[in-house]
Scaffold this motif. Structure first.
Motif, PDB file in Angstrom:
ATOM      1  N   PRO A  61      12.192   5.576 -35.320  1.00  0.00           N
ATOM      2  CA  PRO A  61      11.312   6.200 -34.318  1.00  0.00           C
ATOM      3  C   PRO A  61      11.949   7.427 -33.701  1.00  0.00           C
ATOM      4  O   PRO A  61      13.172   7.474 -33.492  1.00  0.00           O
ATOM      5  N   SER A  82      10.695  10.740 -30.821  1.00  0.00           N
ATOM      6  CA  SER A  82       9.630  11.350 -30.019  1.00  0.00           C
ATOM      7  C   SER A  82       9.170  12.657 -30.664  1.00  0.00           C
ATOM      8  O   SER A  82       9.971  13.419 -31.197  1.00  0.00           O
ATOM      9  N   ASN A 136       6.084   5.505 -34.402  1.00  0.00           N
ATOM     10  CA  ASN A 136       6.759   5.166 -33.156  1.00  0.00           C
ATOM     11  C   ASN A 136       6.166   3.948 -32.458  1.00  0.00           C
ATOM     12  O   ASN A 136       6.749   3.467 -31.480  1.00  0.00           O
ATOM     13  N   THR A 156      10.188   5.954 -27.170  1.00  0.00           N
ATOM     14  CA  THR A 156       9.660   7.178 -27.749  1.00  0.00           C
ATOM     15  C   THR A 156       8.249   7.463 -27.232  1.00  0.00           C
ATOM     16  O   THR A 156       7.539   6.564 -26.779  1.00  0.00           O
TER      17      THR A 156
END
Length: 211
Positions: free
Chosen positions: A84, A86, A126, A160
């Motif tokens: 994951p 962002s 995510n 995230t």
């Protein structure tokens, strides 16, 4: 240009750009004692496509990425990661080069997913909320023929987040109040939004994130 994920772009180089960026990150951390938990990648257009590749292929070295005027490749040459990370996207709905709804890019630059499908890809990766918090920015520049919506998806794995800045009526230009494109350039790229500062919005998204 950068060697990004688009395998159907004949003008992309064959350079090992992921290795270059990975080595550069290591060098900066080792030489200047930079915080390895706060490494952010940001790029516009071809640079944005490269950031998508970095997030797929070296996500362990990044904290978050921003892809401005870029979307996921349909015909991808990139490895896929389950790590994951962002993600921020900022695309114009009237972009004459990168089609917001997906398809063939201008100038034989390959096929891309729609912006919405690209965002959904990172939402799924995510495991964020699927319903966004939506907010609209004030229409400060009433002459730019565009407005901006922010779609924020929270509560992803390892804290995230995914965010989409939907520049309604925007072209292949970074939104900016201070840094304005000239009229000749705008004739090729479409409208430039003047309601937000791209750099400020990206930094606001990045600055509180760490690994």
């Amino acid at each position: 240009g950068w060697n990004d994920c688009r395998s159907d772009t004949p003008t992309n180089p064959n350079s090992a750009d992921v290795l270059f960026i990975s080595s550069l990150i290591d060098f900066i951390i080792d030489t200047y004692q930079a915080d390895s938990g706060k490494v952010y990648a940001l790029g516009t257009s071809n640079g944005g496509h490269l950031c998508i590749r970095l997030a797929e292929e070296i996500p362990d070295k990044l904290t978050a990425f921003g892809a401005i005027l870029a979307s996921n490749a349909i015909n991808s040459q990139c490895l896929r990661s389950n790590v994951p990370i962002s993600a921020l996207f900022m695309n114009g709905t009237s972009d004459p080069i990168l089609p917001y709804e997906g398809g063939e890019m201008a100038f034989n630059r390959g096929e891309v997913l729609s912006t919405e499908a690209s965002v959904n890809y990172w939402i799924d990766k995510n495991n964020t909320n699927t319903v966004p918090q939506i907010s609209s920015f004030d229409d400060i520049d009433v002459n730019d023929n565009s407005t901006v919506e922010k779609h924020l998806y929270l509560n992803g794995t390892d804290n995230t987040e995914v965010v989409l800045y939907k520049v309604i009526g925007g072209g292949h230009t970074e939104p900016s109040i201070e840094e304005r494109y000239n009229s000749i350039f705008l004739s090729l790229t479409g409208n430039q939004n003047g309601d937000i500062e791209m750099a400020n919005e990206v930094w606001a998204f990045f600055k509180n994130k760490s690994r």
